[in-house]
Design a protein around this motif. Structure first.
Motif, PDB file in Angstrom:
ATOM      1  N   ARG A   1       0.896  -1.312  -0.011  1.00 32.10           N
ATOM      2  CA  ARG A   1       0.071  -0.025  -0.082  1.00 32.10           C
ATOM      3  C   ARG A   1       1.017   1.164   0.187  1.00 32.10           C
ATOM      4  NH1 ARG A   1      -2.684  -3.737  -0.573  1.00 32.10           N
ATOM      5  NH2 ARG A   1      -4.805  -4.372   0.230  1.00 32.10           N
ATOM      6  N   HIS A   2       0.526   2.298  -0.620  1.00 35.10           N
ATOM      7  CA  HIS A   2       1.173   3.346  -0.668  1.00 35.10           C
ATOM      8  C   HIS A   2       0.180   4.609  -0.044  1.00 35.10           C
ATOM      9  CE1 HIS A   2       2.647   7.383  -2.407  1.00 35.10           C
ATOM     10  NE2 HIS A   2       3.816   6.575  -2.536  1.00 35.10           N
ATOM     11  N   LEU A   3       0.877   5.335   0.963  1.00 33.95           N
ATOM     12  CA  LEU A   3       0.232   6.227   1.536  1.00 33.95           C
ATOM     13  C   LEU A   3       0.731   7.674   1.287  1.00 33.95           C
ATOM     14  CD1 LEU A   3      -1.249   6.335   5.053  1.00 33.95           C
ATOM     15  CD2 LEU A   3       0.205   8.217   4.588  1.00 33.95           C
ATOM     16  N   ARG A   4      -0.136   8.633   0.981  1.00 31.62           N
ATOM     17  CA  ARG A   4       0.067  10.069   0.891  1.00 31.62           C
ATOM     18  C   ARG A   4      -0.792  10.912   1.577  1.00 31.62           C
ATOM     19  NH1 ARG A   4      -1.564  14.051  -2.303  1.00 31.62           N
ATOM     20  NH2 ARG A   4      -3.040  12.847  -3.311  1.00 31.62           N
TER      21      ARG A   4
ATOM     22  N   VAL B   1       0.754  12.079  10.065  1.00 33.29           N
ATOM     23  CA  VAL B   1       0.787  10.596  10.055  1.00 33.29           C
ATOM     24  C   VAL B   1       1.855   9.920  11.006  1.00 33.29           C
ATOM     25  CG1 VAL B   1       0.735   8.697   8.529  1.00 33.29           C
ATOM     26  CG2 VAL B   1      -0.206  10.825   7.650  1.00 33.29           C
ATOM     27  N   LEU B   2       1.304   8.828  11.527  1.00 30.12           N
ATOM     28  CA  LEU B   2       2.098   7.966  12.557  1.00 30.12           C
ATOM     29  C   LEU B   2       1.837   6.518  11.975  1.00 30.12           C
ATOM     30  CD1 LEU B   2       0.447  10.330  14.504  1.00 30.12           C
ATOM     31  CD2 LEU B   2       2.264   9.310  16.213  1.00 30.12           C
ATOM     32  N   LEU B   3       3.092   5.927  11.719  1.00 32.66           N
ATOM     33  CA  LEU B   3       3.343   4.574  11.336  1.00 32.66           C
ATOM     34  C   LEU B   3       3.713   3.748  12.479  1.00 32.66           C
ATOM     35  CD1 LEU B   3       3.132   2.424   9.069  1.00 32.66           C
ATOM     36  CD2 LEU B   3       5.351   2.891   8.513  1.00 32.66           C
ATOM     37  N   TYR B   4       3.116   2.670  12.884  1.00 29.34           N
ATOM     38  CA  TYR B   4       3.538   1.723  14.113  1.00 29.34           C
ATOM     39  C   TYR B   4       3.688   0.476  13.341  1.00 29.34           C
ATOM     40  CZ  TYR B   4       1.635   5.424  17.359  1.00 29.34           C
ATOM     41  OH  TYR B   4       1.631   6.743  17.915  1.00 29.34           O
ATOM     42  N   ARG B   5       4.785  -0.063  13.821  1.00 30.45           N
ATOM     43  CA  ARG B   5       5.084  -1.647  13.784  1.00 30.45           C
ATOM     44  C   ARG B   5       5.294  -2.158  15.186  1.00 30.45           C
ATOM     45  NH1 ARG B   5       6.997  -4.096   9.140  1.00 30.45           N
ATOM     46  NH2 ARG B   5       7.668  -2.213   8.290  1.00 30.45           N
ATOM     47  N   GLY B   6       4.167  -3.007  15.478  1.00 31.14           N
ATOM     48  CA  GLY B   6       4.102  -3.610  16.700  1.00 31.14           C
ATOM     49  C   GLY B   6       3.651  -2.376  17.624  1.00 31.14           C
TER      50      GLY B   6
ATOM     51  N   ARG C   1       7.489   3.995  14.013  1.00 30.79           N
ATOM     52  CA  ARG C   1       8.269   4.029  12.972  1.00 30.79           C
ATOM     53  C   ARG C   1       8.308   5.160  12.177  1.00 30.79           C
ATOM     54  NH1 ARG C   1      12.142   0.122  14.376  1.00 30.79           N
ATOM     55  NH2 ARG C   1      10.980  -1.746  14.736  1.00 30.79           N
ATOM     56  N   ARG C   2       7.287   5.809  11.742  1.00 31.44           N
ATOM     57  CA  ARG C   2       7.553   7.099  11.160  1.00 31.44           C
ATOM     58  C   ARG C   2       6.406   8.140  11.830  1.00 31.44           C
ATOM     59  NH1 ARG C   2       9.120   7.310   5.734  1.00 31.44           N
ATOM     60  NH2 ARG C   2       9.943   5.342   4.990  1.00 31.44           N
ATOM     61  N   SER C   3       6.706   9.395  11.875  1.00 38.60           N
ATOM     62  CA  SER C   3       5.854  10.343  12.374  1.00 38.60           C
ATOM     63  C   SER C   3       5.916  11.491  11.492  1.00 38.60           C
ATOM     64  CB  SER C   3       5.894  10.523  13.903  1.00 38.60           C
ATOM     65  OG  SER C   3       5.142  11.414  14.384  1.00 38.60           O
ATOM     66  N   GLY C   4       5.043  12.216  11.103  1.00 40.43           N
ATOM     67  CA  GLY C   4       5.326  13.542  10.500  1.00 40.43           C
ATOM     68  C   GLY C   4       4.125  14.008   9.766  1.00 40.43           C
ATOM     69  N   ARG C   5       4.142  15.188   9.274  1.00 37.61           N
ATOM     70  CA  ARG C   5       3.126  15.874   8.406  1.00 37.61           C
ATOM     71  C   ARG C   5       3.434  15.859   6.924  1.00 37.61           C
ATOM     72  NH1 ARG C   5       2.123  21.753  11.086  1.00 37.61           N
ATOM     73  NH2 ARG C   5       0.198  21.536   9.323  1.00 37.61           N
ATOM     74  N   GLY C   6       2.479  15.289   6.277  1.00 40.73           N
ATOM     75  CA  GLY C   6       2.368  15.359   4.738  1.00 40.73           C
ATOM     76  C   GLY C   6       3.475  14.348   4.231  1.00 40.73           C
ATOM     77  N   LEU C   7       3.416  13.095   4.991  1.00 34.98           N
ATOM     78  CA  LEU C   7       4.563  11.923   4.654  1.00 34.98           C
ATOM     79  C   LEU C   7       3.742  11.076   3.400  1.00 34.98           C
ATOM     80  CD1 LEU C   7       5.255  10.676   8.205  1.00 34.98           C
ATOM     81  CD2 LEU C   7       6.693  12.089   6.724  1.00 34.98           C
TER      82      LEU C   7
ATOM     83  N   GLU D   1      -3.702   8.810  11.747  1.00 34.23           N
ATOM     84  CA  GLU D   1      -3.675  10.086  11.106  1.00 34.23           C
ATOM     85  C   GLU D   1      -4.331  10.963  11.955  1.00 34.23           C
ATOM     86  OE1 GLU D   1      -5.049  12.183   6.865  1.00 34.23           O
ATOM     87  OE2 GLU D   1      -6.006  10.343   7.523  1.00 34.23           O
ATOM     88  N   VAL D   2      -3.606  12.055  12.429  1.00 36.56           N
ATOM     89  CA  VAL D   2      -4.039  12.882  13.302  1.00 36.56           C
ATOM     90  C   VAL D   2      -4.543  14.487  12.611  1.00 36.56           C
ATOM     91  CG1 VAL D   2      -3.876  14.276  15.584  1.00 36.56           C
ATOM     92  CG2 VAL D   2      -3.201  11.672  15.625  1.00 36.56           C
ATOM     93  N   PRO D   3      -5.431  14.973  12.535  1.00 34.51           N
ATOM     94  CA  PRO D   3      -5.422  16.280  12.071  1.00 34.51           C
ATOM     95  C   PRO D   3      -4.740  17.380  13.001  1.00 34.51           C
ATOM     96  CG  PRO D   3      -7.562  15.758  12.707  1.00 34.51           C
ATOM     97  CD  PRO D   3      -6.923  14.547  13.098  1.00 34.51           C
ATOM     98  N   VAL D   4      -3.972  18.328  12.472  1.00 30.48           N
ATOM     99  CA  VAL D   4      -3.281  19.270  13.033  1.00 30.48           C
ATOM    100  C   VAL D   4      -3.828  20.733  12.629  1.00 30.48           C
ATOM    101  CG1 VAL D   4      -1.556  17.747  13.470  1.00 30.48           C
ATOM    102  CG2 VAL D   4      -1.325  19.232  11.378  1.00 30.48           C
ATOM    103  N   ASP D   5      -4.837  20.736  11.651  1.00 27.11           N
ATOM    104  CA  ASP D   5      -5.391  22.018  11.398  1.00 27.11           C
ATOM    105  C   ASP D   5      -6.489  22.417  12.335  1.00 27.11           C
ATOM    106  OD1 ASP D   5      -7.109  20.168  10.881  1.00 27.11           O
ATOM    107  OD2 ASP D   5      -7.613  20.995   8.784  1.00 27.11           O
ATOM    108  N   ASP D   6      -6.884  23.783  12.190  1.00 23.56           N
ATOM    109  CA  ASP D   6      -7.912  24.124  13.273  1.00 23.56           C
ATOM    110  C   ASP D   6      -9.204  23.663  12.875  1.00 23.56           C
ATOM    111  OD1 ASP D   6      -6.034  25.831  14.307  1.00 23.56           O
ATOM    112  OD2 ASP D   6      -6.507  27.516  13.143  1.00 23.56           O
TER     113      ASP D   6
END
Length: 280
Positions: free
Chosen positions: A11-14, A21-26, A30-36, A49-54
């Motif tokens: 799967r490809h996520l944008r 976006v936060l990617l957990y393995r177990g 593993r990944r954390s950031g905006r616009g990944l 996926e956590v919305p960070v806008d108002d």
């Protein structure tokens, strides 16, 4: 919102710049950031996926005022997530890894979709207002009925008081009339007794006078004529105050002098004088 594209088993996520976006393995992040944008296997990881806008959320708060009235306050809350990782640890923001794309309407469509809920909340508020007004009207009607009932009861009591006062007045008038009648009868009795006593006194006085006059007449019957004449003359002289003219005839003086001489002779003890003719 993040878009997930399927390619075989991968799967490809944008993600958009307004999504963290936060990617957990177990249990490890593993990944954390905006616009990944990245590839991942849906069988080994989990994505949040956590919305960070108002964000703006409409709300309605129900409460009760100090005078026990229902109050409904409508408003909206604007918030923004500052710590996405902490928020994802406490709130589930997981996304479907097969599709990933969540259906989110435009702001206008969102407000249109929220309109029924807003209308329902407003209807509930209006219903509460109408119910409160109806309760107020019922209470006001109950108060008026209670006041009317009190006025009716007061009017009945006033009527009873008036009737009782009338009965008391009639009883008092009757008692006064009876007392006046008794007093009149007593006064009449006293007057009758006084009259009878006065009549008895008058009769007694008249009887005494009659007896005295009878005794006097009896005494006059035994007296000589000259004595009676002398008494009459004496009584007449005592009552006369002034004599303007006195006429004495021989017929009047002759018997008088003869009686006087006879009385004087009897007082001196001599013989009865011979009758003499007196000439004036």
């Amino acid at each position: 919102m993040a878009d997930i594209t399927r390619m075989g088993f991968l799967r490809h996520l944008r993600a958009d710049a307004s999504s963290h976006v936060l990617l957990y393995r177990g249990a490890r992040l593993r990944r954390s950031g905006r616009g990944l944008a990245f590839w991942f296997s849906p069988f080994a990881v989990s994505v949040a996926e956590v919305p960070v806008d108002d964000r703006e959320v409409a709300l309605a708060v129900h409460g009760r005022s100090a005078d026990f009235q229902d109050v409904v306050v409508q408003g909206s809350v604007t918030f923004r997530v500052v710590n996405p990782e902490l928020t994802a640890a406490r709130v589930d923001f997981s996304i479907d890894q097969r599709r990933g794309t969540s259906v989110k309407p435009d702001p206008e469509v969102e407000r249109a979709l929220e309109a029924p809920t807003r209308e329902r909340i407003q209807e509930e508020a209006d219903e509460a207002t109408f119910r409160r007004r109806a309760q107020a009207v019922d209470k006001e009607r109950a108060i008026q009925e209670n006041e009317m009932q009190n006025q009716i009861e007061l009017a009945k009591r006033e009527q009873q008081l008036i009737d009782q006062r009338g009965q008391n007045a009639r009883r008092e008038a009757t008692e006064k009339a009876e007392a006046a009648r008794i007093e009149s009868e007593a006064q009449a009795g006293r007057t009758r007794l006084a009259t009878e006593a006065q009549a008895a006194g008058i009769r007694a006085v008249d009887g005494a006078r009659t007896a005295l006059e009878k005794e006097r007449l009896d005494a006059y019957r035994t007296m000589p004529a000259n004595v009676i004449a002398g008494l009459a003359a004496q009584e007449l002289a005592g009552k006369l105050q002034r004599i303007d003219h006195l006429n004495i005839t021989p017929e009047l003086l002759g018997p008088l002098f003869a009686n006087l001489l006879e009385a004087g002779t009897k007082r001196l003890g001599g013989p009865d004088p011979a009758p003499r003719k007196v000439t004036p």
